[in-house]
Design a protein around this motif. Structure first.
Motif, PDB file in Angstrom:
ATOM      1  N   THR A  93      -7.583   7.779   7.766  1.00  0.00           N
ATOM      2  CA  THR A  93      -6.124   7.897   8.094  1.00  0.00           C
ATOM      3  C   THR A  93      -5.407   6.323   8.574  1.00  0.00           C
ATOM      4  O   THR A  93      -4.417   6.076   8.504  1.00  0.00           O
ATOM      5  CB  THR A  93      -5.739   8.939   8.925  1.00  0.00           C
ATOM      6  OG1 THR A  93      -6.533   8.854  10.115  1.00  0.00           O
ATOM      7  CG2 THR A  93      -6.165  10.125   8.585  1.00  0.00           C
ATOM      8  N   LEU A 131       1.135   1.598   3.236  1.00  0.00           N
ATOM      9  CA  LEU A 131       1.341   2.240   4.518  1.00  0.00           C
ATOM     10  C   LEU A 131       0.011   3.038   4.695  1.00  0.00           C
ATOM     11  O   LEU A 131      -0.676   3.291   3.918  1.00  0.00           O
ATOM     12  CB  LEU A 131       2.421   3.350   4.360  1.00  0.00           C
ATOM     13  CG  LEU A 131       3.968   2.580   4.195  1.00  0.00           C
ATOM     14  CD1 LEU A 131       4.956   3.747   3.960  1.00  0.00           C
ATOM     15  CD2 LEU A 131       4.374   1.660   5.365  1.00  0.00           C
ATOM     16  N   ASN A 135       0.242   8.486   7.587  1.00  0.00           N
ATOM     17  CA  ASN A 135       1.659   8.643   7.415  1.00  0.00           C
ATOM     18  C   ASN A 135       1.795   9.698   6.267  1.00  0.00           C
ATOM     19  O   ASN A 135       3.021  10.096   6.330  1.00  0.00           O
ATOM     20  CB  ASN A 135       2.357   7.478   6.939  1.00  0.00           C
ATOM     21  CG  ASN A 135       2.321   6.574   8.282  1.00  0.00           C
ATOM     22  OD1 ASN A 135       1.805   6.780   9.156  1.00  0.00           O
ATOM     23  ND2 ASN A 135       2.887   5.329   8.333  1.00  0.00           N
TER      24      ASN A 135
END
Length: 241
Positions: A93, A131, A135
């Motif tokens: 993550t 990103l 998210n």
């Protein structure tokens, strides 16, 4: 019929004192999408983990492309061409989407054509490319987990409940992605609880109960027989549309 790409023969698995698989036998043909269905606790996840060598078969034999992999180490099974997407997804993550996929390509940079194909299956990943993967929504994380598994060409893809907990719109997106994988000739063994998704995707179907395969056949035959659905799964397709 040609010899299956994957063949399990009377496989038994114990986890500590618990006897989970009781003589599981089935085959997965090259180029097919085979559904593995059953109630919670039936042994579906244990079957996938046993194939990958994460849990050891205590009896029986597992053959992949004609080779006995029953006692093989998990890294060797992966190198043989089997990829596994667990229910937990296991993505990093804190890393970006790009970094997650780059890490999965152990042989070097991903071929640009293959990368375009993967991102065509899962367009959201292109939008979040730089990103952090943390998210992403639950469905997008599932897409990333599958994309990582196919970052390099694989002979067989094992996927554990890819639609679990997803909103209907994400379930439909996942169905379309797996249809595209089928069209590309990928071989998939897919554990699923969503019977609507299973009916839309499956070529062949296996049903487990209490650590045993209690039914095998064509998915289309199961879809057409509501009494068989009720007897084996306690459901019918009409209730899940």
């Amino acid at each position: 019929m040609p010899e299956p790409l994957l063949q399990l023969e009377a496989v038994q698995t114990h986890i500590g004192p618990y006897h989970i698989l009781h003589g599981v036998s089935f085959g997965v043909q090259t180029g097919s999408l085979t559904m593995l269905l059953g109630r919670n606790g039936a042994g579906k996840t244990t079957t996938l983990r046993t194939i990958m060598g994460l849990w050891r078969a205590s009896a029986g034999r597992i053959r992949f492309d004609g080779r006995d992999i029953t006692a093989s180490a998990t890294p060797d099974i992966a190198r043989a061409g089997i990829a596994y997407v667990p229910e937990s997804m296991g993505i990093f993550t804190d890393l970006t989407v790009r970094e997650n996929i780059v890490l999965a390509a152990r042989s070097g940079p991903i071929d640009s054509a293959r990368l375009d194909w993967m991102l065509g299956l899962f367009p959201a990943l292109r939008r979040f490319w730089n990103l952090p993967a943390g998210n992403l929504s639950g469905g997008q994380k599932q897409m990333l987990a599958i994309a990582r598994a196919i970052a390099e060409p694989r002979r067989l893809l094992l996927v554990d409940e890819p639609t679990k907990g997803l909103a209907p719109v994400m379930v439909r997106s996942m169905i379309e992605a797996f249809k595209a994988l089928k069209e590309a000739g990928e071989t998939v063994l897919l554990v699923e609880q969503n019977f609507y998704a299973a009916s839309a995707l499956g070529d062949d179907v296996l049903i487990m109960d209490d650590g045993r395969i209690v039914h095998s056949g064509r998915m289309s035959d199961l879809v057409a027989d509501q009494s068989l659905q009720q007897r084996l799964l306690g459901l019918s397709l009409d209730a899940h549309q």
